[in-house]
Design an enzyme around this catalytic site. Structure first.
Site, PDB file in Angstrom:
ATOM      1  N   GLY A 109       0.826  -1.198   0.000  1.00  0.00           N
ATOM      2  CA  GLY A 109       0.000   0.000   0.000  1.00  0.00           C
ATOM      3  C   GLY A 109       0.863   1.252   0.000  1.00  0.00           C
TER       4      GLY A 109
ATOM      5  N   CYS B  94       1.380   5.867  13.777  1.00  0.00           N
ATOM      6  CA  CYS B  94       1.827   7.196  13.364  1.00  0.00           C
ATOM      7  C   CYS B  94       1.556   8.209  14.473  1.00  0.00           C
ATOM      8  CB  CYS B  94       1.150   7.607  12.065  1.00  0.00           C
ATOM      9  SG  CYS B  94      -0.661   7.553  12.111  1.00  0.00           S
TER      10      CYS B  94
ATOM     11  N   ASN C 212       1.422  11.507   8.457  1.00  0.00           N
ATOM     12  CA  ASN C 212       1.263  10.272   9.222  1.00  0.00           C
ATOM     13  C   ASN C 212       2.106   9.142   8.637  1.00  0.00           C
ATOM     14  OD1 ASN C 212      -0.677  10.671   7.052  1.00  0.00           O
ATOM     15  ND2 ASN C 212      -1.637   8.748   7.651  1.00  0.00           N
TER      16      ASN C 212
END
Length: 283
Positions: free
Chosen positions: A5, A117, A258
């Site tokens: 991803g 994050c 993030n």
């Protein structure tokens, strides 16, 4: 690398830009053709066999950017392998690490949890608060992230994100209790990643604490240049801070702070591990 991803592909680019690491393989169980094609263009090997391909590859460091649910099986499959496992999912396994709080553990521990994050964002400031107070009481953390920087696995793992971030705050700062909230914002233009801290801290000296927080932010900027404590205040025993993280490396949209901070932290710690291995081999 497990996972193809946004997190995994950005990690692959960072690894290939590292002076001591390189990306050997990006593996995914899903046949995301476009993502794996991009990984191949970066010079990485690719596979749709997931953890099976990683075990067969015989690599030194494995980054798990899949999901909290899948991580336990990945850890079990690598249990007998001589690898450093860096967990970027919000699972409950591994030693909680951030590069400015307890980086030396990257040289000795073999299963590192990057928490989340949000954890990578707030822990440096909360560590400064804990080190400059007699005791930390309740802590509340609220994070706001742009919808465009949150993939399906992160959305599925939102409960785990809240739980593991709060647990790490309690473990690493000694806080009495930590409450974590998260907002996924669909606003346009997309907002930068932001975290707000409210903490009860006792026995603090405001000027000393302000300097410590500034020093903590300066240290984080060594690997995440877009990290900024944009607001900070102390009123009696109440400490409040707002942190923004802007992605400045050019690999990611600016709002994806993030992704920037957790990946930059993961690579920083893996580089420390690699350098310690080099020293050990020379010795």
């Amino acid at each position: 690398m497990i996972g193809a991803g946004m997190l995994g592909l950005d990690l692959a680019e960072r690894l290939n830009a590292s002076p001591v690491l390189s990306c050997a393989l990006v593996a995914s169980r899903q046949s995301s053709a476009s993502a794996l094609r991009r990984a191949a263009q970066l010079g990485c090997g690719v596979s749709t066999e997931g953890i099976t391909a990683v075990v067969r590859a015989g690599v030194d460091v494995v980054f798990d950017a899949s999901s909290a649910e899948a991580h336990a099986a990945h850890r079990a499959a690598l249990a007998s392998a001589d690898v450093l496992l860096v967990d970027l999912t919000p699972s409950s396994g591994g030693s909680f690490l951030t590069p400015t709080v307890n980086p030396a553990r990257a040289e000795t521990d073999r299963h590192l949890s990057m928490v989340s994050c949000g954890g990578q964002t707030v822990l440096p400031v909360l560590d400064a608060i804990a080190r400059n107070s007699e005791r930390v009481g309740d802590v509340e953390v609220t994070t706001t992230v742009a919808s465009a920087s949150v993939g399906p696995a992160t959305r599925d793992n939102l409960d785990e994100y809240l739980a593991i971030t709060g647990y790490a705050v309690e473990r690493l700062t000694g806080a009495t209790r930590a409450k974590v909230l998260a907002t996924i914002s669909p606003a346009l233009p997309a907002p930068p990643f932001r975290a707000r801290i409210t903490a009860c801290a006792y026995g603090i000296r405001p000027p000393t604490l302000a300097n410590a927080v500034k020093a903590a932010a300066d240290a984080v900027r060594q690997y995440t240049p877009g990290y900024k404590v944009s607001a900070f205040s102390v009123a009696d025993d109440l400490v409040q801070a707002t942190i923004t993280v802007t992605a400045l490396g050019g690999r990611l949209p600016s709002y994806a702070g993030n992704v920037e901070i957790i990946n930059a932290a993961a690579v920083t710690l893996a580089e420390r591990y690699a350098r310690s291995r080099e020293v050990g081999h020379r010795g």
